[in-house]
Design a protein around this motif. Structure first.
Motif, short mmCIF file in Angstrom:
data_model
loop_
_atom_site.label_atom_id
_atom_site.label_comp_id
_atom_site.label_asym_id
_atom_site.label_seq_id
_atom_site.Cartn_x
_atom_site.Cartn_y
_atom_site.Cartn_z
N THR A 45 0.84 -1.19 0.00
CA THR A 45 0.00 0.00 0.00
C THR A 45 0.88 1.24 0.00
O THR A 45 1.83 1.34 0.77
N PHE A 46 0.57 2.17 -0.87
CA PHE A 46 1.38 3.37 -1.00
C PHE A 46 0.87 4.46 -0.06
O PHE A 46 -0.33 4.68 0.05
N TYR A 47 1.78 5.13 0.61
CA TYR A 47 1.42 6.23 1.50
C TYR A 47 2.06 7.51 0.98
O TYR A 47 3.28 7.60 0.86
N ASN A 48 1.23 8.49 0.66
CA ASN A 48 1.78 9.78 0.26
C ASN A 48 1.90 10.69 1.48
O ASN A 48 1.59 10.28 2.59
N GLY A 49 2.36 11.91 1.26
CA GLY A 49 2.65 12.79 2.38
C GLY A 49 1.48 13.60 2.90
O GLY A 49 1.68 14.52 3.70
N ILE A 50 0.27 13.30 2.49
CA ILE A 50 -0.90 14.06 2.95
C ILE A 50 -1.32 13.57 4.33
O ILE A 50 -1.40 12.37 4.57
N LEU A 51 -1.59 14.51 5.23
CA LEU A 51 -2.04 14.17 6.58
C LEU A 51 -3.53 14.44 6.71
O LEU A 51 -4.04 15.46 6.25
N ASP A 52 -4.23 13.51 7.38
CA ASP A 52 -5.65 13.71 7.65
C ASP A 52 -5.84 14.73 8.77
O ASP A 52 -4.90 15.10 9.48
N ARG A 53 -7.09 15.14 8.94
CA ARG A 53 -7.40 16.22 9.89
C ARG A 53 -7.00 15.88 11.32
O ARG A 53 -6.56 16.77 12.08
N GLN A 54 -7.11 14.62 11.73
CA GLN A 54 -6.82 14.28 13.13
C GLN A 54 -5.36 14.44 13.51
O GLN A 54 -5.01 14.45 14.68
N PHE A 55 -4.48 14.59 12.51
CA PHE A 55 -3.06 14.77 12.79
C PHE A 55 -2.68 16.24 12.92
O PHE A 55 -1.50 16.59 12.85
N PHE A 56 -3.67 17.09 13.11
CA PHE A 56 -3.45 18.51 13.37
C PHE A 56 -4.19 18.91 14.63
O PHE A 56 -5.27 18.39 14.93
N SER A 57 -3.60 19.84 15.37
CA SER A 57 -4.21 20.37 16.59
C SER A 57 -4.25 21.89 16.49
O SER A 57 -3.25 22.53 16.16
N VAL A 58 -5.41 22.49 16.79
CA VAL A 58 -5.57 23.94 16.68
C VAL A 58 -4.71 24.64 17.73
O VAL A 58 -4.67 24.24 18.90
N PHE A 59 -4.00 25.68 17.29
CA PHE A 59 -3.19 26.48 18.19
C PHE A 59 -3.67 27.92 18.17
O PHE A 59 -3.89 28.50 17.10
N SER A 60 -3.82 28.51 19.36
CA SER A 60 -4.26 29.90 19.49
C SER A 60 -3.18 30.71 20.22
O SER A 60 -2.72 30.30 21.29
N TYR A 61 -2.80 31.82 19.62
CA TYR A 61 -1.79 32.66 20.26
C TYR A 61 -2.34 33.27 21.55
O TYR A 61 -1.59 33.43 22.52
N LEU A 62 -3.61 33.61 21.56
CA LEU A 62 -4.21 34.24 22.73
C LEU A 62 -4.39 33.24 23.88
O LEU A 62 -4.28 33.62 25.05
N LYS A 63 -4.65 31.99 23.57
CA LYS A 63 -4.78 30.94 24.58
C LYS A 63 -3.90 29.75 24.16
O LYS A 63 -4.41 28.70 23.74
N PRO A 64 -2.60 29.91 24.24
CA PRO A 64 -1.71 28.88 23.70
C PRO A 64 -1.67 27.61 24.54
O PRO A 64 -1.46 27.66 25.76
N THR A 65 -1.91 26.51 23.89
CA THR A 65 -1.75 25.20 24.51
C THR A 65 -1.08 24.27 23.50
O THR A 65 -1.38 24.32 22.30
N VAL A 66 -0.20 23.45 24.01
CA VAL A 66 0.51 22.49 23.16
C VAL A 66 0.19 21.09 23.66
O VAL A 66 0.51 20.75 24.81
N PRO A 67 -0.44 20.27 22.84
CA PRO A 67 -0.79 18.91 23.27
C PRO A 67 0.48 18.05 23.39
O PRO A 67 1.48 18.31 22.71
N PRO A 68 0.45 17.04 24.24
CA PRO A 68 1.63 16.17 24.37
C PRO A 68 1.92 15.37 23.10
O PRO A 68 3.01 14.80 22.97
N THR A 69 0.97 15.33 22.17
CA THR A 69 1.16 14.59 20.93
C THR A 69 1.80 15.43 19.83
O THR A 69 2.00 14.94 18.71
#
Length: 288
Positions: free
Chosen positions: A94-118
């Motif tokens: 099975t071929f895997y290209n470099g596109i990431l699905d939505r779940q591999f992103f986490s929203v970041f806010s400068y005003l309320k910054p949080t960084v997930p452990p993942t």
């Protein structure tokens, strides 16, 4: 005269008998040859070869991955068995290209910054800064609506607050700027297990990378938009997180509030790209 006629009569009889013998022998030989051919065909499994079958590569038992165009996930190699004399099919990996699905992103806010452990950090460790303390950075994607997405870095600034920097058209955009504080930014993260996802992240030097597997984004509203990818430059004890145009082999990064460009052999040998590697059988238990 009688003797001559009698001699001719005997000679004619002899010739007639010889012709008859030749005809009989010829018939016998024809029957024997035909019988031998029939026996030979009946004792073998004769399978006609279709010249249009096979991959045409000359190496039917190999899979070639293109660096320019991604192969199909259902690509099939045709193999001819030397023992069974039948044509069989084998599906490629099975071929895997470099596109990431939505779940591999986490929203970041400068005003309320949080960084997930993942969240993913470049090279899986803080980046070197010569003789200074290594700096912890996170990979971020800035995707303004209707514009080309760009990769950048989230880091702790001199005031001890999480900030971010991105490059667009050779201009620096910092999240601390008032017009950037509400801009949509997402951190790259790895969620789930490698066994479930059947892939893992790996940093590969540009010269060794299959560009089809590099994590990348492009402006899908434009046909000629280049693929932009997160990249790390290693240069004499310093490491910089930036973004690379993998179609044109150019990297951009920020240092001392200036945009720097990397190309040529420096890009090929000193730039590392984040790639999506397929697991073979199963991935090791590694957390990101």
């Amino acid at each position: 005269m009688r003797r001559y006629k009698k001699f001719l009569s005997r000679l004619y009889a002899i010739i007639s008998n010889q012709n008859r013998r030749h005809m009989i022998c010829g018939a016998i030989v024809t029957i024997l040859v035909t019988w031998h051919v029939c026996e030979s065909i009946g004792s073998e499994d004769f399978i006609p070869v279709n010249s249009t079958e096979g991959s045409g590569s000359g190496q039917e038992d190999s899979v070639v991955w293109s660096n320019d165009l991604p192969p199909l996930s259902t690509e099939v190699d045709f193999l001819r068995s030397t023992t069974q004399k039948v044509v069989v099919k084998r599906a490629t990996n099975t071929f895997y290209n470099g596109i990431l699905d939505r779940q591999f992103f986490s929203v970041f806010s400068y005003l309320k910054p949080t960084v997930p452990p993942t969240a993913i950090i470049p090279l899986n460790r803080p980046l070197q800064r010569g003789n200074s303390i290594p700096q912890l950075q996170y990979i971020a994607l800035w995707a303004p609506r209707g514009q080309q997405p760009h990769w950048g870095a989230i880091y702790q600034n001199s005031a001890g607050k999480l900030d971010g920097s991105f490059i667009r058209e050779r201009r620096i955009y910092n999240l601390s700027a008032s017009d950037m504080q509400s801009t949509p930014v997402r951190l790259v993260q790895y969620v789930g297990s490698e066994q479930e996802n059947n892939f893992r992240f790996a940093w590969i030097k540009a010269i060794d990378s299959d560009m089809a597997t590099v994590i990348s984004e492009r402006d899908y509203t434009k046909d000629c938009s280049p693929r932009m990818a997160p990249a790390v430059l290693q240069d004499h004890g310093f490491e910089y997180l930036g973004e690379a145009d993998i179609d044109n082999r150019v990297m951009y990064y920020v240092e001392n509030n200036f945009v720097n460009t990397v190309s040529g052999s420096l890009f090929t040998n000193n730039v590392y790209l984040l790639t999506k590697q397929q697991c073979r059988c199963s991935c090791p238990a590694t957390s990101y």
